[in-house]
Design an enzyme around this catalytic site. Structure first.
Site, PDB file in Angstrom:
ATOM      1  N   GLU A 253      -3.960  -2.766  -2.266  1.00  0.00           N
ATOM      2  CA  GLU A 253      -5.116  -2.449  -1.438  1.00  0.00           C
ATOM      3  C   GLU A 253      -5.970  -1.326  -2.021  1.00  0.00           C
ATOM      4  O   GLU A 253      -5.467  -0.237  -2.338  1.00  0.00           O
ATOM      5  CB  GLU A 253      -4.637  -2.058  -0.028  1.00  0.00           C
ATOM      6  CG  GLU A 253      -5.714  -1.546   0.894  1.00  0.00           C
ATOM      7  CD  GLU A 253      -6.736  -2.621   1.247  1.00  0.00           C
ATOM      8  OE1 GLU A 253      -7.930  -2.290   1.303  1.00  0.00           O
ATOM      9  OE2 GLU A 253      -6.324  -3.777   1.469  1.00  0.00           O
ATOM     10  N   THR A 297     -10.759  -7.747   1.255  1.00  0.00           N
ATOM     11  CA  THR A 297      -9.430  -8.268   0.910  1.00  0.00           C
ATOM     12  C   THR A 297      -9.368  -9.781   1.062  1.00  0.00           C
ATOM     13  O   THR A 297      -8.782 -10.477   0.220  1.00  0.00           O
ATOM     14  CB  THR A 297      -8.345  -7.612   1.785  1.00  0.00           C
ATOM     15  OG1 THR A 297      -8.335  -6.200   1.545  1.00  0.00           O
ATOM     16  CG2 THR A 297      -6.971  -8.179   1.455  1.00  0.00           C
ATOM     17  N   ASP A 471      -7.421  -5.199  -5.096  1.00  0.00           N
ATOM     18  CA  ASP A 471      -8.186  -6.263  -4.435  1.00  0.00           C
ATOM     19  C   ASP A 471      -9.677  -5.990  -4.362  1.00  0.00           C
ATOM     20  O   ASP A 471     -10.486  -6.922  -4.417  1.00  0.00           O
ATOM     21  CB  ASP A 471      -7.615  -6.563  -3.048  1.00  0.00           C
ATOM     22  CG  ASP A 471      -7.638  -5.360  -2.101  1.00  0.00           C
ATOM     23  OD1 ASP A 471      -7.960  -4.247  -2.553  1.00  0.00           O
ATOM     24  OD2 ASP A 471      -7.321  -5.546  -0.911  1.00  0.00           O
TER      25      ASP A 471
END
Length: 638
Positions: A253, A297, A471
């Protein structure tokens, strides 16, 4: 004041108040680049033009009470729209689109993230609304509100003339503004926030009709383009090196490449990932770009599973979750793989519970599959270390071979972390977001290192390949001042901004022994063909826009969703072609040089710009028209 009260129509007073407020927001809250006097002029007039049209509608109400009520509630609603865009912009440096409003179910999970984006002074955005309500209720009789039919027509005509004048100036400043609609900042800068939203509604309406009228006749042209410009004629030398191995994919992330092999406060930010760049079993791609847009994402997931581009507006996971796709999990399933996703969040977030079914993912281990407590969670939920530790128990039960994707949470805006979990100190700048970013990145780095050890202890390491990918960006352009301080630059230029869109990409193959750092330009669009090639799976009849990263026959550019692109020699962004090595504009380059017109100057970037526009359009056609449904029908008939 007496003159204003007795002679000036109330809708004009409302226009002035709201227009001034909106201009202040444009100039001092939205980070809109202004490059010349013409852009300054257009930015100044467009809020007044938009609101004049909006409020002048009130003159068509015959009753005074209805006129005033219309103006009051229009001012309130319009202010809420401005406020929503401000909050959204603070996080994403972008403007809301209609498809994103359909993603409202995500708002329930945002919690502290939204609150952290609000400021105490935001209440000042509603001062004009309070004034309008006060005047309309207490002094309504002081204003001229009875318009003859001629006066009403004049007000409407004047609003349309002003709007046409605004559009004319905008088209002069930015030719073909409306055909390059993926650049939302240019739209807002030139036609205003409210006209942008009206335009967005029109575009969204057009997009929703594409599926209805699509008949599959577009497919041969798209296939021909892919065959001639994307697909390689020969397999790479890495084809099949990981055949039948399990695939463990870590979706890291908000991880950006600028932290790799870099320090903060004299300490390495990512010591474990740094070590992987030198590991002989690991390929590290140092010029790998994220290509996400508003879906963040979910866009990165869409890219890696399909090798199609995300949409320029909204998230495919919401707008087209019911489409047919030829996604990687479905292809792997035909080869005997099971596919699953591990993410300690609600299944409904980003509409994953519906979209995963369309992608062919067998099982989703969401929040209910984990033990989440106050002690082991922070920010968006379960911390990464307990997330991986608990996930190991689930992996042990999976049927092999499997494709398992792990989506981390801790390194997510607003980058919260408890003191006991911090291994390095926060950075010191004017940006709390950037300051807190480094400790959460380090925590994620440690969690991935522990996950490697847990895989080894469980006997799952040797027979797997492990992929780690950032991401999307974590630090938006809103924090450029702090970022320039950290990077030791005077300012973050448009060229620098594109370079900051690089995210780490690692392919770790235990026992391989031939790993290296790769410098070719690459992106998330390339993940699907690369993974299938490594697993020895041929995918000849598919439509995709990425390349096997190990192939010698590759496209010479990576396209970003906003139309920018990067190749080995150049970076194109903000209408300028930059030399990729020096970061300087190509000699003779001008902002208008890539705008399509008969008399345009041809530059080094122009041929690629044309390909990028075509490729993005073809990808959009596949999604908006749901064209894979026709390919499936053709295959069944054969």
């Amino acid at each position: 004041m007496t003159f204003i009260q007795k002679k000036m129509p109330f809708f004009i007073i409302a226009t002035i108040l709201f227009g001034v407020k909106t201009y202040i927001v444009y100039r001092f809250i939205f980070n809109i680049d202004l490059e010349n006097i013409m852009q300054e002029l257009i930015l100044f007039i467009n809020p007044f033009v938009s609101t004049f049209l909006l409020f002048s509608i009130s003159v068509w109400f015959n009753k005074k009470s209805r006129q005033m009520k219309y103006i009051r509630y229009t001012a309130l609603l319009a202010s809420l729209i401005v406020f929503a865009n401000i909050v959204f912009y603070r996080s994403f440096a972008d403007f809301i689109t209609i498809p994103q409003l359909l993603q409202g179910s995500n708002a329930a999970d945002l919690g502290k993230s939204i609150l952290s984006l609000m400021r105490p002074y935001d209440i000042l955005l509603f001062i004009d609304v309070a004034v309008i309500w006060h005047l309309s209720k207490r002094r309504a009789d002081s204003f001229i509100i009875d318009f003859s039919r001629r006066g009403k027509v004049f007000a409407l005509a004047m609003s349309l003339v002003l709007l046409a004048g605004n559009f004319f100036l905008a088209e002069m400043e930015r030719p073909q503004l409306f055909t390059r609609a993926f650049d939302r900042e240019y739209l807002v800068k030139n036609i205003g926030l409210f006209n942008y939203h009206i335009y967005d509604i029109a575009i969204n309406t057009k997009a929703t009709t594409q599926k209805v009228f699509a008949d599959g006749n577009e497919i041969p042209e798209i296939k021909k383009y892919v065959e001639n410009n994307v697909k390689a004629d020969q397999k790479s030398e890495m084809f099949g090196v990981a055949e039948d191995k399990n695939v463990i994919f870590i979706n890291a992330e908000s991880l950006q490449s600028f932290v790799i092999n870099n320090e903060v406060n004299g300490e390495e930010v990512t010591p474990f990932l740094n070590s992987l760049t030198e590991d002989k079993d690991t390929y590290y791609f140092e010029n790998f770009y994220h290509q996400t847009e508003q879906g963040k994402t979910s866009d990165s997931e869409f890219l890696i599973e399909n090798s199609l581009y995300p949409l320029s507006r909204g998230a495919v996971f919401f707008t087209h979750a019911q489409n047919e796709y030829n996604a990687m999990p479905e292809i792997l399933g035909q080869e005997g793989y099971t596919s699953n996703v591990f993410h300690a969040n609600n299944k409904s977030f980003w509409n994953r519970d519906q979209m995963y079914e369309s992608l062919g993912i067998d099982e989703f281990y969401g929040k209910e599959a984990y033990e989440v407590t106050d002690d082991n969670s922070v920010g968006w939920g379960l911390k990464d270390k307990p997330f991986f530790k608990q996930s190991i128990e689930h992996i042990k039960t999976l049927k092999e071979p499997y494709y398992s994707k792990f989506i981390t949470l801790t390194n997510h805006f607003p980058f919260e972390l408890t003191d006991e979990d911090k291994s390095i100190e926060s950075y010191d700048s004017n940006s709390t977001t950037l300051n807190n970013f480094f400790p959460t990145v380090r925590y994620m780095d440690e969690s991935i290192e522990q996950f490697f050890e847990q895989l080894k202890a469980a006997g799952l390491y040797e027979d797997s390949i492990i992929i780690i990918m950032g991401d999307h960006y974590g630090i938006s352009a809103n924090h450029n001042k702090a970022m320039s301080q950290y990077l030791g630059k005077e300012e973050i230029t448009p060229f620098d901004h594109v370079q900051l869109q690089r995210v780490p990409f690692f392919i770790h193959i235990p026992g391989h022994g031939k790993g290296e750092v790769r410098s070719e330009v690459s992106g998330q669009i390339d993940v699907k063909p690369t993974m299938l090639s490594l697993l020895g799976i041929e995918n000849e009849d598919d439509i995709y826009f990425g390349n096997d990263l190990f192939s010698n026959e590759r496209k010479d550019y990576i396209a970003l969703r906003n139309g920018d692109f990067i190749n080995e020699d150049s970076v194109y962004t903000s209408g300028i072609c930059y030399d990729r090595q020096t970061g300087e504009p190509v000699e003779g380059e001008s902002e208008a040089s890539l705008d399509v017109s008969i008399d345009e100057e041809v530059t080094a970037c122009t041929p690629i710009a044309d390909k990028v526009d075509q490729e993005l359009a073809y990808s959009d056609d596949m999604i908006y028209g749901d064209l894979f449904r026709f390919i499936e029908l053709e295959d069944k008939e054969k």
